[in-house]
Each structure stands twice: as structure tokens, then as C-alpha cells.
Design a protein around this motif. Structure first.
Motif, short mmCIF file in Angstrom:
data_model
loop_
_atom_site.label_atom_id
_atom_site.label_comp_id
_atom_site.label_asym_id
_atom_site.label_seq_id
_atom_site.Cartn_x
_atom_site.Cartn_y
_atom_site.Cartn_z
N ILE A 167 0.86 -1.18 0.00
CA ILE A 167 0.00 0.00 0.00
C ILE A 167 0.89 1.23 0.00
O ILE A 167 1.91 1.26 0.72
N LEU A 168 0.54 2.22 -0.79
CA LEU A 168 1.26 3.49 -0.81
C LEU A 168 0.40 4.56 -0.14
O LEU A 168 -0.82 4.58 -0.30
N VAL A 169 1.05 5.42 0.62
CA VAL A 169 0.35 6.52 1.30
C VAL A 169 1.19 7.77 1.13
O VAL A 169 2.40 7.74 1.36
N HIS A 170 0.57 8.86 0.68
CA HIS A 170 1.30 10.12 0.71
C HIS A 170 0.36 11.25 1.12
O HIS A 170 -0.85 11.18 0.90
N ASN A 171 0.93 12.25 1.75
CA ASN A 171 0.12 13.35 2.27
C ASN A 171 0.23 14.58 1.37
O ASN A 171 1.23 14.77 0.67
N HIS A 172 -0.81 15.38 1.37
CA HIS A 172 -0.81 16.69 0.71
C HIS A 172 -0.73 17.76 1.79
O HIS A 172 -1.70 17.96 2.53
N PRO A 173 0.40 18.43 1.92
CA PRO A 173 0.54 19.47 2.95
C PRO A 173 -0.50 20.57 2.84
O PRO A 173 -0.81 21.25 3.82
N SER A 174 -1.07 20.74 1.64
CA SER A 174 -2.09 21.77 1.45
C SER A 174 -3.38 21.43 2.20
O SER A 174 -4.22 22.30 2.44
N GLY A 175 -3.53 20.15 2.55
CA GLY A 175 -4.75 19.71 3.21
C GLY A 175 -5.78 19.14 2.27
O GLY A 175 -6.72 18.46 2.69
N SER A 176 -5.62 19.41 0.97
CA SER A 176 -6.55 18.89 -0.03
C SER A 176 -6.26 17.43 -0.32
O SER A 176 -5.10 17.00 -0.33
N ILE A 177 -7.32 16.66 -0.56
CA ILE A 177 -7.12 15.25 -0.89
C ILE A 177 -7.33 14.97 -2.38
O ILE A 177 -7.28 13.83 -2.82
N GLU A 178 -7.59 16.03 -3.14
CA GLU A 178 -7.84 15.88 -4.58
C GLU A 178 -6.56 15.40 -5.26
O GLU A 178 -5.52 16.05 -5.19
N PRO A 179 -6.59 14.24 -5.95
CA PRO A 179 -5.38 13.75 -6.61
C PRO A 179 -5.06 14.56 -7.85
O PRO A 179 -5.97 14.98 -8.59
N SER A 180 -3.79 14.78 -8.09
CA SER A 180 -3.37 15.44 -9.32
C SER A 180 -3.31 14.40 -10.43
O SER A 180 -3.41 13.18 -10.18
N MET A 181 -3.13 14.85 -11.65
CA MET A 181 -2.97 13.92 -12.77
C MET A 181 -1.74 13.05 -12.56
O MET A 181 -1.75 11.86 -12.88
N ASN A 182 -0.69 13.66 -11.99
CA ASN A 182 0.52 12.89 -11.70
C ASN A 182 0.27 11.81 -10.65
O ASN A 182 0.82 10.71 -10.74
N ASP A 183 -0.55 12.12 -9.66
CA ASP A 183 -0.88 11.15 -8.62
C ASP A 183 -1.58 9.92 -9.21
O ASP A 183 -1.25 8.79 -8.88
N VAL A 184 -2.53 10.18 -10.09
CA VAL A 184 -3.28 9.08 -10.71
C VAL A 184 -2.38 8.27 -11.64
O VAL A 184 -2.39 7.03 -11.62
N ALA A 185 -1.55 8.98 -12.43
CA ALA A 185 -0.64 8.29 -13.35
C ALA A 185 0.37 7.44 -12.59
O ALA A 185 0.68 6.31 -12.97
N PHE A 186 0.87 7.99 -11.48
CA PHE A 186 1.84 7.27 -10.66
C PHE A 186 1.20 6.02 -10.05
O PHE A 186 1.82 4.95 -9.99
N THR A 187 -0.04 6.15 -9.61
CA THR A 187 -0.76 5.00 -9.04
C THR A 187 -0.89 3.88 -10.06
O THR A 187 -0.62 2.71 -9.76
N LYS A 188 -1.29 4.23 -11.27
CA LYS A 188 -1.47 3.22 -12.31
C LYS A 188 -0.13 2.59 -12.72
O LYS A 188 -0.06 1.38 -13.01
N LYS A 189 0.92 3.41 -12.74
CA LYS A 189 2.25 2.88 -13.06
C LYS A 189 2.68 1.86 -12.01
O LYS A 189 3.17 0.78 -12.35
#
Length: 223
Positions: A167-189
Motif C-alpha cells: 500500500i502506498l500513502v502520501h500526504n498533501h501538505p495543502s490539506g486537499s485530498i484531490e489527486p493530481s494527474m501525476n498522482d493518478v498516473a503514478f498510481t497506475k504505473k
């Protein structure tokens, strides 16, 4: 004479790793690290004369071991401790940290851990066949920008404990949980890399201030 005294054993230990040293170099490195470099040649000769080969050290009694080191008890005891630690590392089972029930359980736990954290972290959880956590490790710790991490940095850690899944876990210091395009691409990779290696990615969670986002819950891993 100085070069013969040290013989590069300590340097090799630091540069290429303990597993790449010969038995003789390991003993020399040990003696040097114990501050016994001035007696190295004499001690090295008495060590090998007394035991013949490295397996012979194990059958000596404590008095014989101390005699090898010219009755330097600290060196003898230190080597004993190092040998015992090595044995225990080989035989000790990996301590299980806990069992993963679901994304909500991990999400709540990670919100408490990373809430208000001003640095981005990428955490890896390594699981066994029963979804028990065998290891957790921070893969990345950085600034406020999204982390670029190569998959091998993650998978090499998963392989260390023969993970069945991760399982991978990473935090967004901004407080937002909205994934970026990079987050989604990295997950699929990472899902594809895991499949190729036979180590399944169960979830990738993004942790915010009060909530979390789960790739598994959102169906990203099913696309």
C-alpha cells in the motif's frame, strides 16, 4: 608499512559493503574499528593461527577467544556481540506491525500521523499473504511539491521482506485530498509494476487535513 597495516579493509567495508569482503578483510576491518590498528598484524596472525578457518572461532571457549586478542576482553566481547547479532538477524522472524482491515482503517490512522505536516511524505506499507503489515518505510520526504519517485525505489523495499502486496500513502501538505494527474498516473504505473513483479498494489491513499482519498475506493485500480 602503513598500507600493509590497514590493507584497505576498512575503506572497502565503507565503499563496497560488508558482504563483499573476504573473511580476512572482515577481521581486519573489525580490529581497525576497535582501535587496535597498531596491533593489527600481530593480532591478525594470532587469530588465524588459533582458529584455522572462520568456523573454528565458534568452538573456542571464552578464555581461548580472549587469548587470541592478547587478553583484550573488549575486543573479544565486541566480536561475540557482533556474531550473535548476525545469528539473530538470520533467525528472528520479522515483527508484524498490524493487520490491514481496509482503506478506511489505514486512512484514519494516517490522518492522525500526517495532519498539519508541512512536508510531503511517501510511505510504503509491505503486507504478507494475510494482509498483515510486515514493514513500513518512508520512501520520500520533501518539500511542498509532488514527489517524483522511481518505482524501483519502492519495489526494492517490498522485496526485502518478500511482500505479497503493498500500500502506498502520501500526504498533501495543502490539506486537499484531490489527486493530481501525476498522482493518478503514478498510481497506475505502480499497479502495473506490481503486477509484473507479482506484488499487488492494494491501494494508494492521499492524506489531507481531515480526510483521505483512496485509489481503491474510487475505482482507479480497476480502470
Amino acid at each position: 608499512m602503513q598500507m600493509n597495516l590497514y590493507d584497505g579493509a576498512k575503506d572497502k567495508l565503507q565503499q563496497i559493503g560488508v558482504e563483499n569482503l573476504t573473511n580476512e578483510e572482515l577481521v581486519k576491518a573489525f580490529l581497525i574499528c576497535q582501535g587496535l590498528s597498531q596491533e593489527l598484524l600481530k593480532l591478525n596472525e594470532s587469530f588465524w593461527d588459533a582458529i584455522g578457518d572462520i568456523a573454528g572461532y565458534g568452538i573456542l571457549n571464552q578464555l581461548e577467544k580472549e587469548t587470541i586478542f592478547n587478553e583484550n576482553k573488549n575486543a573479544a566481547l565486541s566480536l561475540e556481540a557482533a556474531i550473535e547479532l548476525g545469528k539473530r538477524m538470520q533467525t528472528q522472524p520479522i515483527q508484524l506491525i498490524g493487520k490491514v482491515i481496509g482503506s478506511a482503517q489505514i486512512g484514519k490512522m494516517m490522518i492522525a500521523r500526517f495532519q498539519k505536516n508541512t512536508q510531503e511524505h511517501l510511505l510504503l506499507l509491505c503486507l504478507d499473504t494475510k494482509n498483515q503489515i510486515k514493514r513500513e518505510i518512508i520512501i520520500f520526504k520533501g518539500g511542498l511539491n509532488s514527489a517524483e519517485v522511481h518505482p524501483r525505489e519502492i519495489m526494492v523495499e517490498a522485496l526485502r521482506v518478500s511482500s505479497n502486496s503493498f500500500i502506498l500513502v502520501h500526504n498533501h501538505p495543502s490539506g486537499s485530498i484531490e489527486p493530481s494527474m501525476n498522482d493518478v498516473a503514478f498510481t497506475k504505473k505502480m499497479q502495473k509494476v506490481g503486477e509484473l513483479m507479482g506484488i499487488r498494489l492494494i491501494d494508494h491513499l492521499i492524506i489531507g487535513d481531515q480526510s483521505y482519498w483512496s485509489a481503491a475506493e474510487k475505482g482507479v485500480l480497476n480502470d
